[in-house]
Design an enzyme around this catalytic site. Structure first.
Site: not given
Length: 855
Positions: A644, A648, A670
């Site tokens: 991840r 990013y 979000y």
């Protein structure tokens, strides 16, 4: 796939050709018939060419057989119309019943292939009348009858006919007839959606046709097994079968069959999520082939596969485009299906009438011997029959006319807005795409106008919704009068209208001036009011690649008109407006439920930005796409097993690339963009460091939803909020007297940043550390905020010891209620128990800060 089956049925006619041993040229005729079945059609044609000098020496029946082979080869090679004409002429000749039935079988298949359904069903009825003279050919004609009934939607009748044909040849010793009969049953089961039974019959077809030595039907069986494998969730097996079928079809020169098998290969690759580029290439080539063949059903199937492929890649816009193309092709295919059904019903009707007339003739013979009473009865029956025929004709005419009117009305409604009678949004875009492309090709100017009513909500609030509807209806009429036939005008939604013109921005401004002059006061229920409109204009330039981009620029000009005071026209092409625009970044939060939580400021930033990039749930992304179709989905950077941190970095780079390109960028994240989110803070810092204006707008976070859903006031006991892995790895101690929140608890212990699911070992390690301060039976809460209005939040209460066996999502939060009593440092007592939802008693505590008690 339909053409694959239809042309392959031509092979039925050559099984069991009668023997003729009385002529010296009979062996050559037999060899031509054999090659017509087992070899490429060019080989049989070569033998026919070699025999042509001796055609006069052949008997009439032998010439008919050779001509039959030649016409059948024409059909397989793609010259269906020429082959049908030849077969119709051949059927006018005198020939044995068995040969005639084989000719009918081939002629029916070709007529179905070119979708001449009335001719196909007429020939079927004629062929059936010859079966008493040649019962040995009944299985083949029953097979083609099954095929025709399949494609008029009579799947039950098709299956019945196929099984009757199979029963007639099953006990015989004709391997080729058995091959075809098994294939007919497999086809009927497939279209009845009995996929497992269809696969079994296809495997039997491969065995039977292998014994018969028929390569085309072997390939058809392999393709059928592959298709059934993929629809039953076995794409790897389907890929192997389809590959074998393609090789066999290519060897037999059967082009349509090979394309059908290639569709199976593409679908298998998509279902197994591999070699997607190869699948796209196959589907693109197949789409061109089927469009050239006008095979709308196959085009619809191919477009649907392309839509699924685009969805796999996360390209929602492309997926939607292919689905629209598939819907268009499906409509055309449904029209063809209705024509087939009508032809079938017409033949059934004609057959019923023939049977009725035969019955009447027989009755006449019997009634001829009777007296006046019998004669009157005969006349009555004839009158009743004619009346029924006339009534049926009248009813059919009425139904057809009504169907035509309804179809025309539904088409108009599907393309127009019912209130303003202008085009709807979809039709404006469809017509606009074609006009935009034509203008680009011809080098003519093209301009988009987006206009809406100023303060339209006040019209509804002050004068009622009837007044609002009348304002929209009147404006639509004025736009229609002003535009005339010069452009395309439609209602985009609400009080917004889109006008597309093959003209420059100056001409568009003149047209809007005429429109403003046309607007006059409106009276509804005795109340008279007037309204103004604001408009944005954008003329396509060299950098305008799509109509979507052009309309978006006009829409942005409309927003500037609103901000500059309304009741005005702003041109996006003005140099002053272009100079006013500069690079900038704003990061906004979509909230947990976009439809409820997105603020007006958030929506405004999304609308006004030049570039919108989103990292949000699919529901929020779909809602954003409704008013910003050009929004970019940053979620495509995620992948299973991918670090991840790398994701990013890629998202960071994508945002900064647009900012550094001098554009006004809005990045939507979000929830709250600054809570447990690294990228939003970094891009804001980078932009500011480079002298680019950047700011962050807050959103409603999951923590805010947690307090509301669970009824928790963080001011009562205080809150410790940490990421679960951070708490597990570092020397962090919980404040047991207060509330403790551990986020992303499902990913506890994941230092690789690649896991997206819960693992028991990590959860057990988290429990083991918490047991230092909390008892095993301490009640904790697993919380998940509701993402849609139709959902409810999750608040599962369980003992601490049971956490490793619970159910988790990636976004599950662990809520640890306070333990024990607060220590009173004033020395006034042993302490007081803080208030916690569900506690038996709540004693007053000292305020934590000035004014805290008022909360």
């Amino acid at each position: 796939m339909c053409r694959l089956i239809s042309i392959a049925v031509l092979l039925l006619a050559f099984a069991g050709a009668p023997a003729f041993a009385n002529d010296a040229l009979e062996p050559q005729v037999r060899d031509i018939e054999r090659l017509g079945v087992v070899a490429h059609w060019t080989e049989s044609n070569a033998r026919i060419q070699a025999l042509s000098p001796q055609l006069d020496a052949l008997s009439p029946e032998q010439r008919h057989r050779v001509e039959f082979v030649r016409l059948r080869s024409l059909g397989i090679a793609g010259s269906e119309s020429e082959a049908i004409e030849g077969l119709a002429e051949l059927l006018r000749q005198d020939m044995p019943a068995a040969l005639r039935i084989r000719v009918y079988t081939t002629a029916i298949s070709l007529a179905a292939n070119v979708e001449d359904w009335p001719q196909a069903f007429t020939w079927l009825e004629e062929g059936l009348s010859y079966l008493p003279e040649a019962p040995e050919e009944s299985a083949r004609l029953l097979g083609v009858a099954s095929y025709l009934h399949t494609f008029v939607g009579e799947s039950g009748k098709a299956r019945e006919l196929a099984l009757r044909g199979f029963e007639q040849v099953e006990a015989g010793d004709d391997p080729r007839a058995l091959c075809f009969a098994v294939g007919d049953v497999a086809l009927a089961e497939e279209y009845a959606r009995n996929f497992r039974e269809a696969e079994d019959w296809r495997r039997r077809q491969i065995e039977a046709c292998t014994r018969a030595g028929d390569p085309i039907f072997i390939a058809s069986g392999k393709a059928g097994v592959g298709k059934m494998a993929v629809v039953q969730g076995r794409p790897a097996e389907a890929l192997d079968w389809a590959g074998q079928a393609i090789a066999d079809f290519d060897a037999g020169g059967y082009i349509a069959g090979a394309w059908g098998a290639k569709l199976i290969v593409a679908e298998s690759l998509i279902e197994s999520n591999r070699e997607l580029d190869r699948a796209e290439a196959l589907l693109s080539e197949a789409l061109r082939y089927y469009r050239n063949q006008n095979a709308e059903l196959a085009v619809a199937e191919t477009e649907n596969l392309l839509a699924r492929l685009a969805e796999r890649r996360g390209d929602l816009a492309a997926s939607l485009s292919h689905l629209r193309q598939a819907m268009s092709a499906t409509e055309a295919a449904e029209r063809d299906a209705r024509e087939r059904q009508l032809a079938y019903l017409q033949v059934q009707f004609d057959t019923g009438m023939k049977e009725q007339r035969i019955a009447l003739l027989e009755a006449e013979k019997e009634l001829a011997s009777l007296q006046v009473t019998a004669t009157q009865r005969r006349q009555w029956l004839l009158a009743a029959g004619m009346g029924g025929l006339l009534l049926a004709a009248i009813l059919l005419t009425v139904l057809l006319r009504r169907s035509f009117r309804e179809r025309r009305r539904y088409r108009w409604l599907s393309e127009h807005d019912g209130l303003t009678r202008l085009y709807n949004y979809q039709q404006v875009r469809r017509l606009g795409e074609a006009a935009f492309a034509q203008a680009r090709r011809s080098g003519r100017p093209f301009t988009a106008i987006v206009a809406d009513i100023d303060l339209f909500k006040q019209v509804n609030d002050r004068h009622g919704h009837a007044a609002g509807d009348e304002a929209l209806r009147s404006l639509g009429a004025w736009i229609s009068e002003t535009i005339g036939g010069q452009g395309i005008a439609g209602r985009s939604g609400g009080d917004e209208f889109t006008i597309l013109l093959e003209a420059d921005a100056a001409e568009a401004g003149t047209l809007l001036q005429r429109l403003h002059e046309r607007i006059e006061p409106i009276t509804v229920f005795g109340q008279t009011f007037r309204f103004d409109i604001s408009s944005g204009i954008c003329q396509a330039g060299a950098e305008t690649a799509t109509l979507e981009q052009l309309v978006h620029e006009a829409d942005q000009a409309l927003y500037r008109a609103k901000h500059e005071g309304r009741n005005r026209v702003v041109c996006a092409n003005d140099a002053a407006a272009a100079a006013a625009r500069g690079a900038g970044l704003v990061v906004v939060g979509s909230g947990i439920q976009f439809g409820r939580h997105a603020s007006e400021r958030c929506l405004s930033e999304i609308r006004e930005a030049e570039v919108v990039l989103c990292l949000a749930d699919p529901f929020a992304l779909a809602m954003i796409h409704r008013f910003r179709p050009d929004a970019v989905n940053l979620g495509v950077h995620y992948a299973t097993g991918k670090d991840r941190r790398q994701t990013y970095r890629e998202i960071d780079a994508a945002i900064m690339a647009e900012v550094r390109a001098g554009k006004r960028v809005c990045a939507v994240f979000y929830g709250h963009p600054g809570v447990f989110a690294d990228v939003p803070h970094k891009v804001v810092q980078k932009a500011r460091a480079e002298g680019i204006p950047a700011r962050m707008e807050p959103g409603i976070s999951a923590e805010a939803c947690l307090y509301a859903d669970l009824g928790i006031d963080p001011g009562r006991r205080g809150v410790q909020s940490m990421e679960a892995t951070h708490f597990l790895v570092y020397d962090r101690q919980p404040d047991t007297a207060g509330l403790v929140l551990l986020w992303q608890v499902a990913l506890s212990g994941d230092l690789s940043c690649t896991r997206l699911h819960a693992e028991r070992d990590g959860l057990q390690a988290l429990v083991d550390k918490l047991l230092r301060w909390y008892p095993p039976g301490h009640e904790v809460i697993l919380y998940e905020a509701e993402r849609l209005p139709i959902e409810t939040y999750r608040a599962d209460r369980l003992p601490l010891r049971d956490l490793p066996t619970a159910r988790y999502e990636e976004y599950t939060t662990l809520v640890i209620p306070p333990l024990g009593e607060l220590r009173d440092v004033r020395g006034l007592g042993s302490g007081a128990r803080g208030e916690w939802p569900g506690s038996v008693e709540a004693r007053e505590e000292p305020p934590l800060m000035s004014g805290a008690s008022s909360r």
